[in-house]
Enzyme design. Structure first.
Site, short mmCIF file in Angstrom:
data_model
loop_
_atom_site.label_atom_id
_atom_site.label_comp_id
_atom_site.label_asym_id
_atom_site.label_seq_id
_atom_site.Cartn_x
_atom_site.Cartn_y
_atom_site.Cartn_z
N HIS A 101 85.22 106.26 77.58
CA HIS A 101 85.53 107.62 78.01
C HIS A 101 85.10 107.80 79.45
O HIS A 101 84.16 107.15 79.91
CB HIS A 101 84.87 108.67 77.09
CG HIS A 101 83.40 108.49 76.94
ND1 HIS A 101 82.85 107.56 76.09
CD2 HIS A 101 82.35 109.10 77.55
CE1 HIS A 101 81.53 107.62 76.16
NE2 HIS A 101 81.20 108.54 77.05
N HIS A 103 83.90 110.73 82.17
CA HIS A 103 83.45 112.11 82.38
C HIS A 103 84.08 112.65 83.67
O HIS A 103 84.02 111.98 84.70
CB HIS A 103 81.93 112.17 82.58
CG HIS A 103 81.12 111.68 81.42
ND1 HIS A 103 80.46 112.54 80.57
CD2 HIS A 103 80.85 110.43 80.96
CE1 HIS A 103 79.80 111.84 79.65
NE2 HIS A 103 80.03 110.55 79.87
P1 AMP Z 1 78.08 108.85 77.25
O1 AMP Z 1 76.62 109.12 77.39
O2 AMP Z 1 78.74 108.45 78.54
O3 AMP Z 1 78.39 107.91 76.11
O4 AMP Z 1 78.73 110.26 76.93
C1 AMP Z 1 78.93 110.76 75.65
C2 AMP Z 1 79.26 112.22 75.82
O5 AMP Z 1 79.95 112.66 74.67
C3 AMP Z 1 78.05 113.14 75.97
O6 AMP Z 1 78.15 113.86 77.19
C4 AMP Z 1 78.10 114.05 74.75
O7 AMP Z 1 77.71 115.36 75.06
C5 AMP Z 1 79.56 113.96 74.38
N1 AMP Z 1 79.88 114.17 72.97
C6 AMP Z 1 79.33 113.52 71.91
N2 AMP Z 1 79.94 113.90 70.76
C7 AMP Z 1 80.90 114.80 71.12
C8 AMP Z 1 81.88 115.53 70.39
N3 AMP Z 1 81.98 115.46 69.05
N4 AMP Z 1 82.71 116.35 71.08
C9 AMP Z 1 82.60 116.45 72.43
N5 AMP Z 1 81.71 115.78 73.18
C10 AMP Z 1 80.86 114.95 72.54
#
Ligand code: AMP
Ligand code: ZN
Length: 139
Positions: A101, A103
């Site tokens: 993903h 950001h």
């Molecule tokens: P990373 O640390 O780059 O793996 O980012 C994961 C991101 O996903 C974090 O910013 C979380 O807040 C976000 N996240 C986790 N679960 C969900 C969800 N169900 N819906 C939306 N965002 C999520």
């Protein structure tokens, strides 16, 4: 390909509801549930790749253009004055969800600095040696 145990596969493919701001055949873009700022979005490929190293090139090369389009829309719609594009690979890099993903984080004038690190003193010999070892690996 989907991974049945992956929450982002379920969100990207619409099996779990999300605050979707964009969708096409290959991607869904949702709002992050733990936003760093108002409008913090996540670009989710609909296919499962653990990280950027595993992604199909055809998918990977669409990520930056899509991030640019989203950042532009955030500036126009939310009044952001800039945005960060962040992508974490591996636990040590802060990755917590192991489905690729990206950001896209809108930034606002006077807002907190959200993507930062402490610059270290660089040693020129060490920079040279580090550059060489990476360059040699790339071939
Ligand atoms: P990373 O640390 O780059 O793996 O980012 C994961 C991101 O996903 C974090 O910013 C979380 O807040 C976000 N996240 C986790 N679960 C969900 C969800 N169900 N819906 C939306 N965002 C999520
Ligand atoms: Zn997945």
């Amino acid at each position: 390909m989907k991974d049945d145990s992956c929450i982002f596969c379920k969100i990207a493919n619409g099996e779990i509801p999300s605050n979707t701001i964009y969708e096409d055949g290959e991607f869904r873009v949702i709002l992050d549930l733990g936003p760093a700022s108002k409008g913090h979005a996540l670009i989710l490929p609909k296919s499962h790749y653990k990280d950027i190293c595993e992604a199909d090139q055809a998918v990977a090369e669409k990520l930056f253009p899509l991030a640019a389009k989203l950042g532009g829309a955030m500036k126009q719609s939310l009044g952001a004055s800039g945005f960060n594009v962040v992508q974490n690979n591996g636990t040590s890099a802060g990755q917590t969800v192991f489905h690729l993903h990206v950001h896209v984080i809108p930034r606002y004038d006077g807002g907190p600095q959200m993507v930062a690190w402490n610059p270290q003193e660089a040693n020129n010999d060490e920079l040279k040696a580090t550059a060489k070892v990476i360059r040699d690996t790339l071939g």
